[in-house]
Design a protein around this motif. Structure first.
Motif, PDB file in Angstrom:
ATOM      1  N   THR A 118      59.456  37.466  31.900  1.00 45.88           N
ATOM      2  CA  THR A 118      58.503  38.183  32.749  1.00 45.88           C
ATOM      3  C   THR A 118      57.244  37.338  32.969  1.00 45.88           C
ATOM      4  OG1 THR A 118      57.840  39.375  30.730  1.00 45.88           O
ATOM      5  CG2 THR A 118      59.262  40.535  32.280  1.00 45.88           C
ATOM      6  N   VAL A 119      56.903  36.498  32.017  1.00 46.26           N
ATOM      7  CA  VAL A 119      55.744  35.607  32.170  1.00 46.26           C
ATOM      8  C   VAL A 119      55.968  34.683  33.366  1.00 46.26           C
ATOM      9  CG1 VAL A 119      54.358  33.806  31.082  1.00 46.26           C
ATOM     10  CG2 VAL A 119      55.205  35.729  29.723  1.00 46.26           C
ATOM     11  N   GLU A 120      57.155  34.109  33.453  1.00 52.79           N
ATOM     12  CA  GLU A 120      57.465  33.194  34.558  1.00 52.79           C
ATOM     13  C   GLU A 120      57.620  33.939  35.882  1.00 52.79           C
ATOM     14  OE1 GLU A 120      59.778  30.059  31.612  1.00 52.79           O
ATOM     15  OE2 GLU A 120      60.733  31.893  32.313  1.00 52.79           O
ATOM     16  N   ASN A 324      55.089  46.316  31.161  1.00 54.92           N
ATOM     17  CA  ASN A 324      55.075  44.964  30.589  1.00 54.92           C
ATOM     18  C   ASN A 324      54.534  43.951  31.589  1.00 54.92           C
ATOM     19  OD1 ASN A 324      57.016  42.278  30.654  1.00 54.92           O
ATOM     20  ND2 ASN A 324      56.155  42.683  28.629  1.00 54.92           N
ATOM     21  N   LEU A 325      55.000  44.031  32.825  1.00 58.01           N
ATOM     22  CA  LEU A 325      54.537  43.092  33.846  1.00 58.01           C
ATOM     23  C   LEU A 325      53.033  43.220  34.060  1.00 58.01           C
ATOM     24  CD1 LEU A 325      57.492  43.534  36.351  1.00 58.01           C
ATOM     25  CD2 LEU A 325      56.904  41.407  35.162  1.00 58.01           C
ATOM     26  N   ARG A 330      47.588  40.957  33.001  1.00 59.61           N
ATOM     27  CA  ARG A 330      46.231  41.025  32.435  1.00 59.61           C
ATOM     28  C   ARG A 330      45.976  39.880  31.472  1.00 59.61           C
ATOM     29  NH1 ARG A 330      47.481  46.630  32.289  1.00 59.61           N
ATOM     30  NH2 ARG A 330      48.072  46.464  30.086  1.00 59.61           N
ATOM     31  N   VAL A 331      46.962  39.578  30.614  1.00 57.13           N
ATOM     32  CA  VAL A 331      46.791  38.491  29.640  1.00 57.13           C
ATOM     33  C   VAL A 331      46.651  37.154  30.356  1.00 57.13           C
ATOM     34  CG1 VAL A 331      47.914  37.200  27.783  1.00 57.13           C
ATOM     35  CG2 VAL A 331      47.970  39.695  27.771  1.00 57.13           C
ATOM     36  N   GLN A 332      47.477  36.929  31.376  1.00 54.05           N
ATOM     37  CA  GLN A 332      47.403  35.663  32.097  1.00 54.05           C
ATOM     38  C   GLN A 332      46.079  35.519  32.853  1.00 54.05           C
ATOM     39  OE1 GLN A 332      51.405  35.897  34.078  1.00 54.05           O
ATOM     40  NE2 GLN A 332      51.616  33.860  33.218  1.00 54.05           N
ATOM     41  N   GLU A 333      45.571  36.610  33.398  1.00 50.29           N
ATOM     42  CA  GLU A 333      44.251  36.561  34.027  1.00 50.29           C
ATOM     43  C   GLU A 333      43.183  36.188  33.005  1.00 50.29           C
ATOM     44  OE1 GLU A 333      43.089  40.098  36.023  1.00 50.29           O
ATOM     45  OE2 GLU A 333      44.271  39.688  37.823  1.00 50.29           O
ATOM     46  N   HIS A 334      43.260  36.814  31.814  1.00 49.28           N
ATOM     47  CA  HIS A 334      42.285  36.543  30.760  1.00 49.28           C
ATOM     48  C   HIS A 334      42.330  35.087  30.325  1.00 49.28           C
ATOM     49  CE1 HIS A 334      39.755  37.228  27.262  1.00 49.28           C
ATOM     50  NE2 HIS A 334      40.675  36.660  26.507  1.00 49.28           N
ATOM     51  N   GLY A 336      43.103  32.649  32.206  1.00 46.81           N
ATOM     52  CA  GLY A 336      42.823  31.765  33.333  1.00 46.81           C
ATOM     53  C   GLY A 336      44.067  31.153  33.933  1.00 46.81           C
ATOM     54  N   LEU A 337      45.246  31.706  33.605  1.00 47.41           N
ATOM     55  CA  LEU A 337      46.503  31.197  34.133  1.00 47.41           C
ATOM     56  C   LEU A 337      46.884  31.868  35.442  1.00 47.41           C
ATOM     57  CD1 LEU A 337      48.535  31.195  30.785  1.00 47.41           C
ATOM     58  CD2 LEU A 337      47.448  29.226  31.891  1.00 47.41           C
ATOM     59  N   LEU A 338      46.146  32.878  35.845  1.00 46.07           N
ATOM     60  CA  LEU A 338      46.492  33.669  37.015  1.00 46.07           C
ATOM     61  C   LEU A 338      45.228  34.036  37.775  1.00 46.07           C
ATOM     62  CD1 LEU A 338      49.236  34.833  38.017  1.00 46.07           C
ATOM     63  CD2 LEU A 338      48.587  36.983  36.929  1.00 46.07           C
ATOM     64  N   THR A 339      45.320  33.994  39.083  1.00 40.06           N
ATOM     65  CA  THR A 339      44.190  34.370  39.927  1.00 40.06           C
ATOM     66  C   THR A 339      44.094  35.889  40.016  1.00 40.06           C
ATOM     67  OG1 THR A 339      44.561  32.397  41.258  1.00 40.06           O
ATOM     68  CG2 THR A 339      43.173  34.122  42.208  1.00 40.06           C
ATOM     69  N   PRO A 340      42.939  36.464  39.802  1.00 42.42           N
ATOM     70  CA  PRO A 340      42.801  37.923  39.945  1.00 42.42           C
ATOM     71  C   PRO A 340      43.293  38.390  41.311  1.00 42.42           C
ATOM     72  CG  PRO A 340      40.827  36.999  38.949  1.00 42.42           C
ATOM     73  CD  PRO A 340      41.663  35.833  39.391  1.00 42.42           C
ATOM     74  N   GLY A 341      44.038  39.488  41.302  1.00 45.41           N
ATOM     75  CA  GLY A 341      44.541  40.021  42.556  1.00 45.41           C
ATOM     76  C   GLY A 341      45.909  39.509  42.962  1.00 45.41           C
ATOM     77  N   ALA A 342      46.483  38.578  42.186  1.00 42.42           N
ATOM     78  CA  ALA A 342      47.824  38.074  42.504  1.00 42.42           C
ATOM     79  C   ALA A 342      48.830  39.221  42.418  1.00 42.42           C
ATOM     80  CB  ALA A 342      48.210  36.950  41.539  1.00 42.42           C
ATOM     81  N   PRO A 343      49.854  39.224  43.279  1.00 44.49           N
ATOM     82  CA  PRO A 343      50.821  40.321  43.257  1.00 44.49           C
ATOM     83  C   PRO A 343      51.685  40.303  42.007  1.00 44.49           C
ATOM     84  CG  PRO A 343      51.552  38.593  44.745  1.00 44.49           C
ATOM     85  CD  PRO A 343      50.150  38.239  44.318  1.00 44.49           C
ATOM     86  N   LEU A 344      52.318  41.431  41.767  1.00 42.87           N
ATOM     87  CA  LEU A 344      53.236  41.576  40.638  1.00 42.87           C
ATOM     88  C   LEU A 344      54.667  41.666  41.138  1.00 42.87           C
ATOM     89  CD1 LEU A 344      51.588  44.219  38.266  1.00 42.87           C
ATOM     90  CD2 LEU A 344      52.265  41.894  37.639  1.00 42.87           C
TER      91      LEU A 344
END
Length: 357
Positions: A118-120, A324-325, A330-334, A336-344
């Motif tokens: 799910t991370v990928e 889970n997704l 949320r963890v990836q945003e925290h 810095g691995l993900l841009t806020p607002g990216a789709p799920l």
């Protein structure tokens, strides 16, 4: 070519494993099919689907990429025992060195189906939002399989501060390592991150180039054979956070729901074979991973499987997988691995529902 017209998160002991030496996939000592030598370079398959030429037109070829990870062995098992043919399918199983290579193949449009964590899957949505995948099946939950192996001279994860730690150049390795470090008040910035392919981590540990690594079977098994390391953190400590799923291109999903239902039935049939005839199934699965049957069974102890009959509740809106997704996001945003607002990734139980009819 002839077309011939299977239990609860089935747990193989909820214990951490030594996920073997190289999940050339990630998430080798892989003798018969060594990913380093035979990494598939698949040309784009129109919609990943081809009618088998010169044979029964009802048998359809379907590409399902595979990399090293015990939970990804059920589609190869289904094909090896002709369980796919019983569903009118002939599976094509291009082998990739690791899950990150499958991510890149999906990004290029070379594959429309992927076995990923799910991370990928969340990472894919950030990178190709228009092809943000649909999750149609939970392959397994990691409960001990994903690990942080640490040199035996270091007593705890806290001792990694300032020291070199191997991670994959993807989001899963940093995710697992960050969860381990957070328990000791540390973050990724407190260690010396050394990105490298999974298959090189065991030797890097053995040579002392790094003192720890975030990895999983079969790579973790190899690392423990070659280097004086032990797991000081595993995904058993973060239940419900790492799932492996079958992710599907949204266009392919809309056009091939019946095909996906048949694919899921073949997957369930392979699980039934694993449960009822382990002496036949386990050696086949272990061989492709480059493990002994005993090592493969030990690696599976860090996985939890769910039969099709129990997956609808997991895949419903607001269900376990959707939560889970959202948590992974949320963890990836925290981190810095993900841009806020990216789709799920979206989640659908339609293929499972159809497969159970």
């Amino acid at each position: 070519m002839h077309c011939r017209p299977v239990r609860p998160w089935t747990r193989l002991r909820d214990r951490p494993t030594d996920r073997h030496s190289h999940r050339h996939s990630h998430r080798h000592s892989h003798r018969p099919i060594h990913p380093r030598r035979s990494q598939a370079r698949w040309l784009t398959l129109p919609a990943a689907l081809l009618l088998a030429a010169g044979c029964n037109p009802f048998v359809q070829q379907l590409a399902v990429p595979v990399s090293q990870w015990p939970g990804y062995e059920f589609f190869p098992l289904a094909h090896a025992r002709n369980l796919d043919r019983r569903e009118g399918l002939k599976l094509q199983l291009p082998v990739f060195a690791n899950p990150q290579d499958i991510v890149h193949a999906y990004l290029r449009g070379d594959v429309q189906i992927a076995q990923l964590t799910t991370v990928e899957a969340v990472d894919l949505c950030k990178r190709v939002p228009k092809r943000c995948p649909v999750v149609v099946l939970v392959l397994d939950e990691s409960r001990g399989g994903d690990q942080v192996l640490v040199h035996r001279s270091l007593a705890s994860i806290a001792k990694l501060r300032g020291k070199p730690v191997a991670i994959t150049p993807s989001t899963l390795g940093p995710f697992v390592l960050s969860r381990a470090l957070a328990r000791h008040g540390l973050g990724l910035g407190d260690v010396d991150l050394r990105p490298m392919p999974l298959e090189t981590m065991p030797q890097a540990l053995a040579r002392g180039e790094v003192v720890a690594a975030a990895l999983f079977p079969p790579f973790s098994e190899e690392a423990q054979r070659l280097a004086p390391v032990r797991p000081l953190f595993t995904s058993r400590e973060i239940p419900g956070e790492i799932f492996d799923v079958l992710a599907v291109d949204p266009g392919f999903y809309r056009q091939n729901r019946d095909l996906l239902a048949r694919l899921l039935r073949a997957w369930q049939a392979a699980h039934s074979l694993r449960q009822t005839r382990p002496a036949e199934a386990v050696p086949l699965m272990a061989r492709r991973e480059g493990l002994t049957a005993e090592e493969f069974s030990r690696a599976e102890q860090g996985l939890v499987y769910a039969p099709l009959a129990e997956q609808r509740a997991v895949l419903l809106p607001g269900g376990l997988l959707q939560r889970n997704l959202q948590a992974v996001h949320r963890v990836q945003e925290h981190l810095g691995l993900l841009t806020p607002g990216a789709p799920l990734p979206s989640v659908s139980d339609a293929a499972v529902t159809a497969a159970l009819r």
